[in-house]
Structure formats: structure tokens, C-alpha cells
Scaffold this active site. Sequence first.
Site, mmCIF file in Angstrom:
data_model
loop_
_atom_site.group_PDB
_atom_site.id
_atom_site.type_symbol
_atom_site.label_atom_id
_atom_site.label_comp_id
_atom_site.label_asym_id
_atom_site.label_seq_id
_atom_site.Cartn_x
_atom_site.Cartn_y
_atom_site.Cartn_z
ATOM 1 C CB CYS A 73 -0.922 -0.002 1.217
ATOM 2 S SG CYS A 73 -2.048 1.420 1.232
ATOM 3 C CB CYS A 77 -2.975 4.833 7.362
ATOM 4 S SG CYS A 77 -3.950 5.336 5.917
ATOM 5 C CB CYS A 80 -2.369 0.795 8.377
ATOM 6 S SG CYS A 80 -2.749 -0.630 7.326
ATOM 7 C CB CYS A 117 -15.814 -7.785 5.619
ATOM 8 S SG CYS A 117 -17.176 -7.406 6.721
ATOM 9 C CB CYS A 149 -19.359 -5.312 3.914
ATOM 10 S SG CYS A 149 -18.780 -3.655 4.340
ATOM 11 C CB CYS A 209 -19.983 -0.406 6.385
ATOM 12 S SG CYS A 209 -19.013 -1.072 7.756
ATOM 13 N NE ARG A 279 -18.396 -4.865 11.737
ATOM 14 C CZ ARG A 279 -19.227 -4.125 11.010
ATOM 15 N NH1 ARG A 279 -20.531 -4.118 11.255
ATOM 16 N NH2 ARG A 279 -18.778 -3.371 10.025
#
Length: 338
Positions: A73, A77, A80, A117, A149, A209, A279
Amino acid sequence: MSSIETTTQLQWHEVAQQVLSGNALTREQGLELLQSSDSELLDLLAATFLVRRTYFGRTVQLYYLKNAKSGLCPEDCGYCSQSIVSDAPIEKYTIANERVLMEGAAKAASSQARTYCIVASGRGPTDREVDHVCRVVEKIKADHGLHICACLGLLKPDQAQRLADAGVDRINHNLNTSRRYYEEICTTHTYQDRIDTLEVAQKAGMELCSGLIVGMGETHDDILDTVFELHALNVKSIPVNFLHSIDGTPLEKREDLDPRQCLRILCLLRLVHPATEIRIAGGREVNLRSMQAMGLYAANSIFVSDYLTTKGQSAEDDFSMIEDLGFEVIIGGHEMAS
């Protein structure tokens, strides 16, 4: 019982009745909630459960998460392990093939999860990756009938429409933190980029979501900003992540939370979003610890699987926790009220 304790119990009960009568929790009440004392916590949970029970009874929705593309990636962030600035020793692989994604769907179904997901790291998907996910989603729907999702990063309008047409029910794209604090966590894309993707997904006809991560150095005002922004966006499902600091990431060794503050945050989410699926997501096990079960007096959903690059509690332990509470897993259909 002292007069102070009596006043506290009445206060939170009155707040719950205020919410149930259709009057929104105010920002001032939200701040008072986040700053409330440990001696008030049980009263706060009991009052919050009145709201949770009204809209969801004693049911729990289960989600199963599949890390369909790991690492690789370009975003920075800070929380992460898959980001370009992370040195965490994780698996790195391109998007999973159909067999792997279908195996994940079968595990989701066998784990009593209603929603599967599919998560892919990266700034956003290529058109080829979107086409691949669309083909697999159609097969998952035919074979297992699961809710889907997808969390694929920043989306273009045509990509979102193709996913919707293929049967993706929801797009997950978390706000993570407030607009004010966002640049402290990520600089390679903006808070507005995330808002834009949510709007694109909603225009394509998919539910939203979107949630947050707490414990990253944000203030109470940042939490409140994020919680109320999610309300304005009309999200249908809110994952609440508690930072699980990972060695090799910019936020390694950060441990700002304790179980009681995690419970307060879950109560805040429920009282601001009384009819929305809440959640308990990443970091549940390491932050709530022995108080995990109490989180379900506010939330009505959990992941029954590992997370993206960290391990979760076993499915068997989750089932036992739900049963010990006297709650029940809801399989298929929509959220139920008592």
C-alpha cells in the site's frame, strides 16, 4: 445508596428515555458521557442497553473478514501495518483468487456470519480488481447468499456502480478520526477523499459502513466530531476500532485506552446512533480484555474472525460469550427489535 449515586442513575436513565423519545443526544451530553466517572459506568451501560434492546433485542450480528490483498500500500496511515511507512513483518500478496475468496465465504457461512467483508489494501482498486471482485461476489451470492461488504479504498463512480450491480450490499470506508486530526494520522490522502468515496458509494445504491479508530492520540472533541459526522452521513453500520498498536508502525507502543473508556465510547455511539448497527471491531480483545462481553450491552455486532493482520478471539469463545450473556446470533434477515 448515596444521593450522588441516585442522581447519576437517574441522569443516564433520563438520557436513554430522551433518545428513545426521538430527541438526539447533544454534543454537551456526549462530552459529559466521555468524561463520566468509573462509578457511573454500570448505570451508563444499563441505560444504554435500554436503547440497544429497543432496536435490536438481544440479538448479535456476526461479520467475517477476509484480507483479500495484503500490504503493498502506498498510503502512510500511521496505525496500519500494511502502509508504506510500516516495517511490521506481515504477509504481502496481490488480490486473492476466486478459490481463496470462495473458501473465505464458506468459512463465513459456517461461522454463522451474516456478512462477509472483502478487504483489499491500497489507495484504491484497479478496474481489473473491481471486475474480479464483481465476478466473485456474484458467485458468493449464488452459493451462500451472504451479505457482502467490500472495503477496497477510494472508489471512482463507475467502479462503485459496477460493484453495486454485482450485488455488493455495503461499502466500508472508515472516517477513522476527525477532520481536524486527520493529517496527524495520514498525509497521502485527505479526510475529504474519504467522504467523497462514501458519497460515491451511496449514489450507486450501496449502504454505507463507516466507523472510527480510537486511541490514536485524538481528543474527546475529535471523537465527538467523528461520531456526529457519521450520523450526518446516514451510515447503516459503524465499526468501532480500538487501536491495537503494532510494532513497526508509527503508532507502535501507543496504549491510551482502558476497558472502561472503551465501554464509554461504545455507549456514546449507541446513544448518538440508536437504530444503527454498532460493531465492536479491531482491538476488541487487547483493549476490552476481560470486559469484552459488556461491550455488547451497547453494540450489537462483532467480527467472528481474525482481523487484517492481527489475530482475534476464537469463534468458539465468541459463541460462548454471546450464549453466556443470554444473547443470540441472528442469521440472515435484517436487524430485529424486541
